[in-house]
Design a protein around this motif. Structure first.
Motif, short mmCIF file in Angstrom:
data_model
loop_
_atom_site.label_atom_id
_atom_site.label_comp_id
_atom_site.label_asym_id
_atom_site.label_seq_id
_atom_site.Cartn_x
_atom_site.Cartn_y
_atom_site.Cartn_z
N LYS A 11 -38.36 64.75 29.52
CA LYS A 11 -39.76 64.54 29.19
C LYS A 11 -40.42 65.82 28.68
CE LYS A 11 -40.66 60.71 32.38
NZ LYS A 11 -41.47 60.23 33.53
N SER A 12 -39.82 66.97 29.00
CA SER A 12 -40.44 68.24 28.65
C SER A 12 -39.67 69.06 27.62
CB SER A 12 -40.61 69.11 29.91
OG SER A 12 -41.40 68.45 30.88
N THR A 13 -38.40 68.75 27.39
CA THR A 13 -37.56 69.59 26.55
C THR A 13 -36.93 68.78 25.43
OG1 THR A 13 -37.05 70.98 28.46
CG2 THR A 13 -35.61 71.19 26.55
N SER A 14 -36.94 69.34 24.24
CA SER A 14 -36.35 68.66 23.09
C SER A 14 -35.71 69.67 22.14
CB SER A 14 -37.41 67.84 22.34
OG SER A 14 -38.45 68.68 21.88
N VAL A 15 -34.78 69.19 21.34
CA VAL A 15 -34.22 69.95 20.23
C VAL A 15 -34.56 69.21 18.95
CG1 VAL A 15 -32.36 71.01 21.56
CG2 VAL A 15 -31.99 68.78 20.49
N TYR A 16 -34.74 69.96 17.86
CA TYR A 16 -35.08 69.29 16.61
C TYR A 16 -34.52 70.05 15.42
CZ TYR A 16 -39.00 72.65 16.15
OH TYR A 16 -39.77 73.79 16.05
N MET A 17 -34.38 69.32 14.33
CA MET A 17 -33.93 69.88 13.06
C MET A 17 -34.89 69.44 11.97
SD MET A 17 -29.81 69.19 13.20
CE MET A 17 -29.63 69.80 11.52
N LEU A 18 -35.27 70.38 11.10
CA LEU A 18 -36.14 70.10 9.97
C LEU A 18 -35.52 70.65 8.70
CD1 LEU A 18 -39.61 71.11 11.49
CD2 LEU A 18 -38.72 68.79 11.21
N ALA A 19 -35.70 69.93 7.61
CA ALA A 19 -35.27 70.39 6.29
C ALA A 19 -36.37 70.06 5.30
CB ALA A 19 -33.96 69.72 5.87
N VAL A 20 -36.73 71.02 4.47
CA VAL A 20 -37.78 70.82 3.47
C VAL A 20 -37.28 71.35 2.13
CG1 VAL A 20 -40.13 71.41 2.76
CG2 VAL A 20 -39.63 70.97 5.17
N LEU A 21 -37.47 70.54 1.10
CA LEU A 21 -37.12 70.92 -0.27
C LEU A 21 -38.39 70.84 -1.11
CD1 LEU A 21 -34.76 68.94 1.05
CD2 LEU A 21 -33.64 69.42 -1.12
N GLN A 22 -38.63 71.88 -1.92
CA GLN A 22 -39.85 71.91 -2.73
C GLN A 22 -39.54 72.42 -4.13
OE1 GLN A 22 -43.64 74.71 -2.80
NE2 GLN A 22 -43.68 73.48 -0.91
N ILE B 86 -35.43 75.79 -0.56
CA ILE B 86 -34.94 74.94 0.53
C ILE B 86 -35.14 75.71 1.83
CG2 ILE B 86 -32.94 73.81 1.56
CD1 ILE B 86 -31.77 73.55 -1.25
N ALA B 87 -35.69 75.04 2.83
CA ALA B 87 -35.89 75.67 4.14
C ALA B 87 -35.32 74.76 5.23
CB ALA B 87 -37.36 75.93 4.41
N LEU B 88 -34.64 75.37 6.22
CA LEU B 88 -34.03 74.63 7.33
C LEU B 88 -34.45 75.28 8.64
CD1 LEU B 88 -30.38 74.43 5.91
CD2 LEU B 88 -32.16 72.69 5.70
N ARG B 89 -34.57 74.47 9.69
CA ARG B 89 -34.89 74.99 11.02
C ARG B 89 -34.17 74.16 12.08
NH1 ARG B 89 -38.70 78.12 13.72
NH2 ARG B 89 -39.31 77.41 15.80
N LEU B 90 -33.52 74.85 13.02
CA LEU B 90 -32.91 74.25 14.20
C LEU B 90 -33.55 74.90 15.40
CD1 LEU B 90 -30.79 72.53 15.69
CD2 LEU B 90 -29.19 74.45 15.39
N ALA B 91 -34.21 74.12 16.27
CA ALA B 91 -35.06 74.75 17.30
C ALA B 91 -35.00 74.01 18.63
CB ALA B 91 -36.50 74.80 16.80
N LEU B 92 -35.45 74.75 19.65
CA LEU B 92 -35.57 74.24 21.00
C LEU B 92 -37.03 74.34 21.40
CD1 LEU B 92 -34.33 73.38 23.80
CD2 LEU B 92 -34.10 75.83 24.28
N GLN B 93 -37.58 73.27 21.97
CA GLN B 93 -38.98 73.26 22.39
C GLN B 93 -39.08 72.79 23.84
OE1 GLN B 93 -42.29 70.15 21.62
NE2 GLN B 93 -42.50 71.58 19.91
N GLN B 94 -39.91 73.49 24.61
CA GLN B 94 -40.18 73.08 25.98
C GLN B 94 -41.68 73.07 26.21
OE1 GLN B 94 -38.90 75.53 29.47
NE2 GLN B 94 -37.91 73.64 30.13
#
Length: 407
Positions: free
Chosen positions: A358-369, A397-405
């Motif tokens: 409920k408090s912790t997630s991982v995510y990936m984002l990719a953006v092309l412009q 092109i930008a990419l992000r792999l992250a951890l959020q709490q």
């Protein structure tokens, strides 16, 4: 025990029971690894040059939600009336420094009253245009700063907060609510100089959500873009930078328009859910009017108005309670300013979030412009994805792999 001591103790307990209060500590920690193509590294006589960049950044730069901690307090004053406050500090987890240009409570800092009439707050706050329209955008739901319009030209990614602001919000009534904000310029002899005001409204019921808002900033280089300690007076460009041979540009999409007398931004959005799939459409218009005023520098001698029309179409699907996938497409079109032919930007966002708890997630984002035309710095338009240094070319092109709490 003397009668007067007993009376004092009983009175103290009676007051404590009547005026119940609470203070809550909360926050977000979000850090990730990033990649960007063609990031500007230097400048030659023929234009900027760039290289690939691998880095670690706090989300305050380019993630879903910048790292922060805050205190939220509420005191029951009786008869439905409550006193409240919020103090929220943004920080950069990768190096421990303050975010928001060095403000201690740069995210929010306000105090107010709430009751059956609604809520009134005073201090440093989000504008009401953003309050209502942002939740329907990709940047407000899953894409963060990376998913904003190019250089956040329509101000829906919280690039700026509003100082010296008075905000009023109505109670929710059958899914409808509205709000207004006024920021005092505080300039002796002038009521309107450096003032800012905004309005917003929204309606939500079942699978349908609607929102609209409007923001008007007089002398925006100061009132909208110059509200943090690292910004300067009217002779400074508080929107962005033209760069140098050793320093990359920043916000090339609109940095050239710091001399605008007024910025007006209007937007509206709709969101509709079909089972676990949600479709969204948001349209905004950002206008930098009266170019050439004394609000900010004007090295390219612009005049007239720069107007950006922005469209965003998004779709997201909650595949499982823990797993979300989403995408968004952006189109930005600026008019011709002093015969420069204008500029266009196309952007594609892709994202996925997996909740570990409920408090912790991982995510990936990719953006092309991709950019075309000439940008506000008078050069062939370069791509500029939110939260990253601009590209040296018309694509990025930008990419992000992250951890959020969250806590």
């Amino acid at each position: 025990m003397k009668p007067r001591h007993l009376a004092w103790i009983l009175g103290t307990f009676a007051f404590a029971a009547h005026a119940q209060s609470s203070v809550t500590l909360y926050g977000i920690i979000d850090i990730g690894l990033t990649y960007a193509s063609g990031t500007q590294t230097s400048r030659t006589s023929s234009g900027p040059t760039g290289a690939h960049q691998f880095a670690m950044f706090d989300a305050s730069a380019n993630g879903i939600a910048g790292s922060r901690w805050g205190l939220r307090g509420v005191e029951d004053l009786g008869d439905g009336l409550k006193a409240l406050f919020v103090l929220e500090n943004g920080f950069m987890l990768n190096n421990g420094t303050f975010a928001n240009g060095g403000d201690e409570f740069g995210h929010q800092a306000y105090v107010g009253l709430s009751g059956g009439f609604g809520k009134v707050t005073l201090g440093r706050q989000y504008d009401t245009y953003t309050d209502f329209v942002q939740p329907l955008t990709a940047t407000g739901q899953w894409a963060g700063y990376m998913g904003a319009q190019p250089d956040d030209v329509d101000s829906l990614s919280n690039t700026s907060r509003i100082n010296n602001a008075i905000k009023f919000r109505t109670p929710d009534y059958r899914g409808f609510a509205a709000a207004g904000l006024y920021s005092l310029g505080g300039v002796a002899g002038s009521v309107t100089q450096n003032q800012l005001w905004s309005i917003g409204a929204g309606y939500s019921t079942g699978s349908l959500s609607l929102a609209a808002g409007y923001l008007n900033a007089r002398d925006p280089n100061l009132s909208l873009y110059g509200t943090t300690p690292n910004k300067g007076p009217s002779i400074s460009n508080n929107i962005g930078s033209f760069g140098s041979p050793t320093i990359p540009e920043s916000y090339p999409v609109d940095a050239g328009y710091a001399s605008a007398h007024t910025t007006q931004i209007a937007g509206a959005g709709v969101q509709y859910a079909i089972d676990t799939v949600v479709f969204g459409l948001v349209a905004t218009n950002a206008r930098f009017e009266g170019l050439g005023s004394s609000s900010g520098p004007n090295p390219l001698n612009y005049s007239g108005t720069a107007s950006f029309m922005n469209l965003e179409f998004s779709v997201k699907s909650q595949v499982t309670p823990a797993f979300l996938i989403a995408s968004a497409f952006h189109y930005t079109d600026r008019n011709s300013v002093d015969g420069d032919g204008g500029a266009k930007y196309l952007q594609l966002d892709l994202g996925t979030i997996y909740n570990l708890s409920k408090s912790t997630s991982v995510y990936m984002l990719a953006v092309l412009q991709r950019a075309s035309g000439r940008d506000s710095l008078g050069q062939p338009a370069v791509a500029s994805i939110g939260g990253f240094s601009p590209s040296a070319t018309d694509h990025q092109i930008a990419l992000r792999l992250a951890l959020q709490q969250r806590f």
